[in-house]
Design a protein around this motif. Structure first.
Motif, PDB file in Angstrom:
ATOM      1  N   GLU A  33       0.854  -1.188   0.000  1.00 17.94           N
ATOM      2  CA  GLU A  33       0.000   0.000   0.000  1.00 17.94           C
ATOM      3  C   GLU A  33       0.890   1.237   0.000  1.00 17.94           C
ATOM      4  O   GLU A  33       2.116   1.141   0.137  1.00 17.94           O
ATOM      5  CB  GLU A  33      -0.913   0.012   1.231  1.00 17.94           C
ATOM      6  N   ASN A  34       0.267   2.402  -0.137  1.00 22.80           N
ATOM      7  CA  ASN A  34       1.013   3.652  -0.114  1.00 22.80           C
ATOM      8  C   ASN A  34       1.500   3.961   1.307  1.00 22.80           C
ATOM      9  O   ASN A  34       0.861   3.594   2.296  1.00 22.80           O
ATOM     10  CB  ASN A  34       0.145   4.810  -0.615  1.00 22.80           C
ATOM     11  N   HIS A  35       2.633   4.652   1.368  1.00 25.62           N
ATOM     12  CA  HIS A  35       3.200   5.046   2.664  1.00 25.62           C
ATOM     13  C   HIS A  35       3.697   6.479   2.574  1.00 25.62           C
ATOM     14  O   HIS A  35       3.918   7.018   1.481  1.00 25.62           O
ATOM     15  CB  HIS A  35       4.374   4.135   3.052  1.00 25.62           C
ATOM     16  N   THR A  36       3.876   7.086   3.727  1.00 27.23           N
ATOM     17  CA  THR A  36       4.480   8.418   3.791  1.00 27.23           C
ATOM     18  C   THR A  36       5.693   8.371   4.714  1.00 27.23           C
ATOM     19  O   THR A  36       5.741   7.593   5.672  1.00 27.23           O
ATOM     20  CB  THR A  36       3.488   9.468   4.326  1.00 27.23           C
ATOM     21  N   ILE A  37       6.652   9.204   4.410  1.00 24.88           N
ATOM     22  CA  ILE A  37       7.838   9.292   5.247  1.00 24.88           C
ATOM     23  C   ILE A  37       8.324  10.740   5.241  1.00 24.88           C
ATOM     24  O   ILE A  37       8.328  11.401   4.195  1.00 24.88           O
ATOM     25  CB  ILE A  37       8.954   8.341   4.771  1.00 24.88           C
ATOM     26  N   SER A  38       8.682  11.229   6.391  1.00 23.19           N
ATOM     27  CA  SER A  38       9.241  12.579   6.491  1.00 23.19           C
ATOM     28  C   SER A  38      10.297  12.574   7.591  1.00 23.19           C
ATOM     29  O   SER A  38      10.261  11.748   8.515  1.00 23.19           O
ATOM     30  CB  SER A  38       8.153  13.613   6.792  1.00 23.19           C
ATOM     31  N   VAL A  39      11.231  13.476   7.474  1.00 25.90           N
ATOM     32  CA  VAL A  39      12.318  13.529   8.444  1.00 25.90           C
ATOM     33  C   VAL A  39      12.636  14.988   8.755  1.00 25.90           C
ATOM     34  O   VAL A  39      12.576  15.851   7.881  1.00 25.90           O
ATOM     35  CB  VAL A  39      13.569  12.794   7.909  1.00 25.90           C
ATOM     36  N   ASN A  40      12.923  15.237  10.016  1.00 32.34           N
ATOM     37  CA  ASN A  40      13.325  16.566  10.454  1.00 32.34           C
ATOM     38  C   ASN A  40      14.792  16.529  10.884  1.00 32.34           C
ATOM     39  O   ASN A  40      15.250  15.553  11.499  1.00 32.34           O
ATOM     40  CB  ASN A  40      12.464  17.039  11.638  1.00 32.34           C
ATOM     41  N   PHE A  41      15.493  17.591  10.566  1.00 31.66           N
ATOM     42  CA  PHE A  41      16.900  17.682  10.940  1.00 31.66           C
ATOM     43  C   PHE A  41      17.098  18.831  11.930  1.00 31.66           C
ATOM     44  O   PHE A  41      16.361  19.814  11.917  1.00 31.66           O
ATOM     45  CB  PHE A  41      17.779  17.918   9.697  1.00 31.66           C
ATOM     46  N   SER A  42      18.095  18.685  12.788  1.00 37.39           N
ATOM     47  CA  SER A  42      18.416  19.757  13.732  1.00 37.39           C
ATOM     48  C   SER A  42      19.924  19.984  13.715  1.00 37.39           C
ATOM     49  O   SER A  42      20.709  19.084  13.410  1.00 37.39           O
ATOM     50  CB  SER A  42      17.947  19.404  15.153  1.00 37.39           C
ATOM     51  N   LYS A  43      20.296  21.211  14.038  1.00 31.88           N
ATOM     52  CA  LYS A  43      21.712  21.564  14.041  1.00 31.88           C
ATOM     53  C   LYS A  43      22.413  20.908  15.219  1.00 31.88           C
ATOM     54  O   LYS A  43      21.907  20.906  16.348  1.00 31.88           O
ATOM     55  CB  LYS A  43      21.875  23.080  14.108  1.00 31.88           C
ATOM     56  N   MET A  44      23.574  20.314  14.953  1.00 33.85           N
ATOM     57  CA  MET A  44      24.337  19.670  16.014  1.00 33.85           C
ATOM     58  C   MET A  44      25.001  20.714  16.903  1.00 33.85           C
ATOM     59  O   MET A  44      25.437  21.767  16.428  1.00 33.85           O
ATOM     60  CB  MET A  44      25.405  18.746  15.412  1.00 33.85           C
ATOM     61  N   LEU A  45      25.077  20.421  18.184  1.00 23.70           N
ATOM     62  CA  LEU A  45      25.779  21.288  19.117  1.00 23.70           C
ATOM     63  C   LEU A  45      27.285  21.177  18.868  1.00 23.70           C
ATOM     64  O   LEU A  45      27.784  20.142  18.432  1.00 23.70           O
ATOM     65  CB  LEU A  45      25.468  20.882  20.557  1.00 23.70           C
ATOM     66  N   THR A  46      27.989  22.239  19.140  1.00 24.34           N
ATOM     67  CA  THR A  46      29.445  22.216  19.010  1.00 24.34           C
ATOM     68  C   THR A  46      30.085  22.520  20.360  1.00 24.34           C
ATOM     69  O   THR A  46      29.547  23.284  21.174  1.00 24.34           O
ATOM     70  CB  THR A  46      29.940  23.238  17.973  1.00 24.34           C
ATOM     71  N   TYR A  47      31.231  21.883  20.571  1.00 25.11           N
ATOM     72  CA  TYR A  47      31.991  22.084  21.793  1.00 25.11           C
ATOM     73  C   TYR A  47      33.437  22.408  21.420  1.00 25.11           C
ATOM     74  O   TYR A  47      33.856  22.231  20.274  1.00 25.11           O
ATOM     75  CB  TYR A  47      31.916  20.842  22.684  1.00 25.11           C
ATOM     76  N   VAL A  48      34.185  22.870  22.409  1.00 26.94           N
ATOM     77  CA  VAL A  48      35.550  23.313  22.157  1.00 26.94           C
ATOM     78  C   VAL A  48      36.539  22.511  23.003  1.00 26.94           C
ATOM     79  O   VAL A  48      36.325  22.322  24.207  1.00 26.94           O
ATOM     80  CB  VAL A  48      35.715  24.819  22.460  1.00 26.94           C
ATOM     81  N   ILE A  49      37.595  22.015  22.357  1.00 27.59           N
ATOM     82  CA  ILE A  49      38.731  21.429  23.051  1.00 27.59           C
ATOM     83  C   ILE A  49      39.779  22.534  23.175  1.00 27.59           C
ATOM     84  O   ILE A  49      40.350  22.973  22.163  1.00 27.59           O
ATOM     85  CB  ILE A  49      39.315  20.226  22.297  1.00 27.59           C
ATOM     86  N   LYS A  50      40.015  22.999  24.385  1.00 28.08           N
ATOM     87  CA  LYS A  50      40.928  24.115  24.604  1.00 28.08           C
ATOM     88  C   LYS A  50      42.327  23.591  24.951  1.00 28.08           C
ATOM     89  O   LYS A  50      42.475  22.695  25.775  1.00 28.08           O
ATOM     90  CB  LYS A  50      40.420  25.007  25.729  1.00 28.08           C
ATOM     91  N   ILE A  51      43.336  24.163  24.309  1.00 22.73           N
ATOM     92  CA  ILE A  51      44.721  23.811  24.577  1.00 22.73           C
ATOM     93  C   ILE A  51      45.270  24.774  25.623  1.00 22.73           C
ATOM     94  O   ILE A  51      45.229  25.998  25.440  1.00 22.73           O
ATOM     95  CB  ILE A  51      45.585  23.877  23.306  1.00 22.73           C
ATOM     96  N   GLY A  52      45.765  24.232  26.738  1.00 22.16           N
ATOM     97  CA  GLY A  52      46.303  25.060  27.804  1.00 22.16           C
ATOM     98  C   GLY A  52      47.721  25.517  27.516  1.00 22.16           C
ATOM     99  O   GLY A  52      48.287  25.264  26.446  1.00 22.16           O
ATOM    100  N   TYR A  53      48.310  26.178  28.492  1.00 17.56           N
ATOM    101  CA  TYR A  53      49.667  26.714  28.353  1.00 17.56           C
ATOM    102  C   TYR A  53      50.662  25.579  28.148  1.00 17.56           C
ATOM    103  O   TYR A  53      50.632  24.553  28.831  1.00 17.56           O
ATOM    104  CB  TYR A  53      50.037  27.525  29.593  1.00 17.56           C
ATOM    105  N   LEU A  54      51.567  25.772  27.190  1.00 15.75           N
ATOM    106  CA  LEU A  54      52.580  24.764  26.870  1.00 15.75           C
ATOM    107  C   LEU A  54      53.951  25.408  26.806  1.00 15.75           C
ATOM    108  O   LEU A  54      54.101  26.527  26.320  1.00 15.75           O
ATOM    109  CB  LEU A  54      52.278  24.092  25.526  1.00 15.75           C
ATOM    110  N   LYS A  55      54.955  24.710  27.308  1.00 16.77           N
ATOM    111  CA  LYS A  55      56.339  25.139  27.203  1.00 16.77           C
ATOM    112  C   LYS A  55      57.203  23.909  26.965  1.00 16.77           C
ATOM    113  O   LYS A  55      57.072  22.911  27.657  1.00 16.77           O
ATOM    114  CB  LYS A  55      56.782  25.867  28.480  1.00 16.77           C
ATOM    115  N   ASN A  56      58.053  23.978  25.957  1.00 11.80           N
ATOM    116  CA  ASN A  56      58.962  22.887  25.589  1.00 11.80           C
ATOM    117  C   ASN A  56      58.232  21.700  24.966  1.00 11.80           C
ATOM    118  O   ASN A  56      58.679  20.560  25.067  1.00 11.80           O
ATOM    119  CB  ASN A  56      59.779  22.414  26.794  1.00 11.80           C
ATOM    120  N   GLY A  57      57.119  21.984  24.312  1.00 10.61           N
ATOM    121  CA  GLY A  57      56.380  20.943  23.620  1.00 10.61           C
ATOM    122  C   GLY A  57      55.116  21.507  22.995  1.00 10.61           C
ATOM    123  O   GLY A  57      54.818  22.698  23.111  1.00 10.61           O
ATOM    124  N   SER A  58      54.368  20.648  22.334  1.00  7.39           N
ATOM    125  CA  SER A  58      53.143  21.083  21.663  1.00  7.39           C
ATOM    126  C   SER A  58      52.100  19.980  21.708  1.00  7.39           C
ATOM    127  O   SER A  58      52.392  18.836  22.064  1.00  7.39           O
ATOM    128  CB  SER A  58      53.433  21.475  20.202  1.00  7.39           C
TER     129      SER A  58
END
Length: 199
Positions: A33-58
């Motif tokens: 038989e006939n069917h219907t399909i629909s989909v909704n999308f949402s924006k993904m959340l973003t997060y930050v990986i912060k680099i702390g103070y570094l000396k003598n390396g990276s």
């Protein structure tokens, strides 16, 4: 169903009913038989990986890195020439001298930082010990070191001339219970020492 970059499937409606899915696919089977399909999308959340103070390396990737929710991010800790990783801190919590760390299934902001050292450091576990102990000579260089265990009266009771650096080895010195000093040498010169106890 393919979300655009930075988006995720929010909900799927099939024949006016919500359907739970674990992938981006849905199949109609034995269609009569006939069917219907629909989909909704949402924006993904973003997060930050912060680099702390570094000396003598990276740390790579360098700088603050934006990542999407639910993703993984691997960071590589790179000491400068003549230095070794001393300790890595994840969200200010020390996790030891690792050279790589992966943030998994990210759902919040995080930070990573590291300290580096030019010294040679013998790490022993357990200490005190009964039968034997594990030794890792932390060093900025991949070298062969020599060790000796001496009494407090400066008498040598154990010697090993082939201990690779940055590698965990197990030693079972046959010595009496007591307090000792483990000396580390490179080409005859003392590079470091540690106090050890045999129970």
């Amino acid at each position: 169903m393919q979300p655009e970059y930075g988006y995720k499937i929010n909900n799927l409606i099939v024949d006016y009913h919500p359907v739970n899915i674990t992938s981006n696919e849905f199949s109609f089977r034995n269609v009569t038989e006939n069917h219907t399909i629909s989909v909704n999308f949402s924006k993904m959340l973003t997060y930050v990986i912060k680099i702390g103070y570094l000396k003598n390396g990276s740390i790579s990737p360098s700088g603050n890195t934006s990542v999407f929710e639910g993703s993984d991010q691997t960071c590589t800790i790179i000491p400068a020439n003549g230095f070794r990783v001393s300790c890595v801190f994840i969200d200010t919590i020390p996790i030891g001298p690792v050279t790589e760390y992966t943030f998994s299934n990210i759902s919040a902001d995080h930070s990573i930082s590291a300290t580096f050292s030019s010294s040679v450091k013998p790490e022993l576990f357990p200490n005190p010990f009964r039968q034997g102990f594990s030794l890792n000579i932390r060093s900025p260089y991949d070298k062969q070191y020599e060790i000796s265990i001496i009494t407090l009266g400066n008498r040598i009771v154990y010697h090993n001339s082939e201990i690779p650096s940055n590698t965990t080895v197990t030693l079972t010195p046959e010595i009496s219970p007591g307090f000792y000093i483990l000396n580390v040498y490179y080409k005859g010169k003392k590079a470091a020492f540690a106090r050890i106890v045999k129970n």
